[in-house]
Write a protein that holds these residues in place. Sequence first.
Motif, PDB file in Angstrom:
ATOM      1  N   ARG A   1      22.483   9.383  26.336  1.00 55.29           N
ATOM      2  CA  ARG A   1      20.895   9.553  25.851  1.00 55.29           C
ATOM      3  C   ARG A   1      20.348   8.196  25.452  1.00 55.29           C
ATOM      4  N   GLY A   2      19.350   7.786  25.390  1.00 54.28           N
ATOM      5  CA  GLY A   2      18.651   6.263  25.274  1.00 54.28           C
ATOM      6  C   GLY A   2      19.105   5.775  25.912  1.00 54.28           C
ATOM      7  N   ASN A   3      18.364   4.399  25.732  1.00 53.55           N
ATOM      8  CA  ASN A   3      18.825   3.090  26.796  1.00 53.55           C
ATOM      9  C   ASN A   3      20.118   2.852  26.913  1.00 53.55           C
ATOM     10  N   ARG A   4      20.925   3.263  27.915  1.00 52.62           N
ATOM     11  CA  ARG A   4      22.276   2.681  28.095  1.00 52.62           C
ATOM     12  C   ARG A   4      22.719   1.587  28.185  1.00 52.62           C
ATOM     13  N   VAL A   5      21.400   0.611  28.376  1.00 56.77           N
ATOM     14  CA  VAL A   5      21.850  -1.239  28.203  1.00 56.77           C
ATOM     15  C   VAL A   5      22.608  -0.870  26.793  1.00 56.77           C
ATOM     16  N   LYS A   6      21.403  -0.542  25.819  1.00 59.04           N
ATOM     17  CA  LYS A   6      21.457  -1.203  24.120  1.00 59.04           C
ATOM     18  C   LYS A   6      21.506  -2.370  24.084  1.00 59.04           C
ATOM     19  N   CYS A   7      22.708  -2.917  24.393  1.00 56.59           N
ATOM     20  CA  CYS A   7      23.273  -4.868  23.658  1.00 56.59           C
ATOM     21  C   CYS A   7      23.422  -5.535  24.831  1.00 56.59           C
ATOM     22  N   LEU A   8      22.677  -6.851  25.033  1.00 60.21           N
ATOM     23  CA  LEU A   8      23.377  -7.434  26.321  1.00 60.21           C
ATOM     24  C   LEU A   8      24.102  -8.202  26.187  1.00 60.21           C
ATOM     25  N   HIS A   9      24.454  -8.853  24.745  1.00 62.28           N
ATOM     26  CA  HIS A   9      25.711  -9.191  23.871  1.00 62.28           C
ATOM     27  C   HIS A   9      26.665  -8.685  24.455  1.00 62.28           C
TER      28      HIS A   9
END
Length: 335
Positions: A280-288
């Motif tokens: 669910r949602g944006n699977r990238v979420k956090c580039l760090h």
Amino acid sequence: RASRRAARASRRRRASTWCVTRTMSGCVKTSALAMRRAARGASTILEFVGTGEFGVGTGRPKRVGIPLVLPVDPPPFTSHTVIEPLTPTDRDTMFRQIIKRRAYPVGCASRCRHGYPQAFVHAPMHVRAAAGTDKLDEVTPDTPNEVGAQAEHAFGWLTCPMLHGEIDRLEKAGAIDDVAAVILKSPALTKGLERAHETVRNARRWLLPEKWRAELEKKETTHAQPKHVLFHTGLAGVSLERTSNNTSKNSSTESNNSIKGNSGTPDAETSYDTTLGGWRGNRVKCLHAHVGDYLVRGAFANPVGDLVLRRLQDQGVQINGTETCWRECAKKEHA
């Protein structure tokens, strides 16, 4: 009249002892005394990390990382660089980099041109230290106060202040959604993102001591929170529960020319499951989180982190360190 002036002066003096900060929910008052205590707490961190107590957070009561050191068995991935055992110097550097009260590093995975760590292998769990002893022995599920066990999503933790700031800049410019859009247009990157989330569970299992791994893999366990975090979430807490509509995939092979990645080559990871569902949602979420994971587990395990670093290189960022970035990691000499 004199008494009114005195009363107003008294109110001004009382008001000057408060600092009012704005938050999204309104105004929050913080006393000057609390601010001074916080400042003393920050100096306490620098004093504590020099003790060499590996795997121990700087908060109170003491909490112990699970595990304290790297396992003897080889990792279930091909690392980006050689994973080195943690040294007292590396641990001190990490706390200067992150300015955080609790952290449980167990290994150093990548170094910059100046020799400072860029990312660490982080313990998947931490628990209260055993009561009645000064020893920081590893706590097992049989320890009386192990009920305080907590799990962490992080496996590879990005700590380099320079890279952290550059990725902050990308995220503020909308790079999370930009990267997600690129991934959706590339079947290889889509599969790579799914693999990154799924296989970090194997990395967490690798770090867990045998007793804890057996306890958490039980169908019924008193440690529901650690079990869910370690075995049912991917990077940055992304849920691994399948969505009801996970059959539609964009098969387009076009990708954004401004962001190019390298999926790497499978080596020890050839057994990875590649028939995964969606989230669910944006699977990238956090580039760090992805860059930290890439700096530990390599490009095949996390092509998204590789993609982000290539983007920074295209923008002229020296991802291995600038001439002056070492100042944020170096030990501060006190007069």
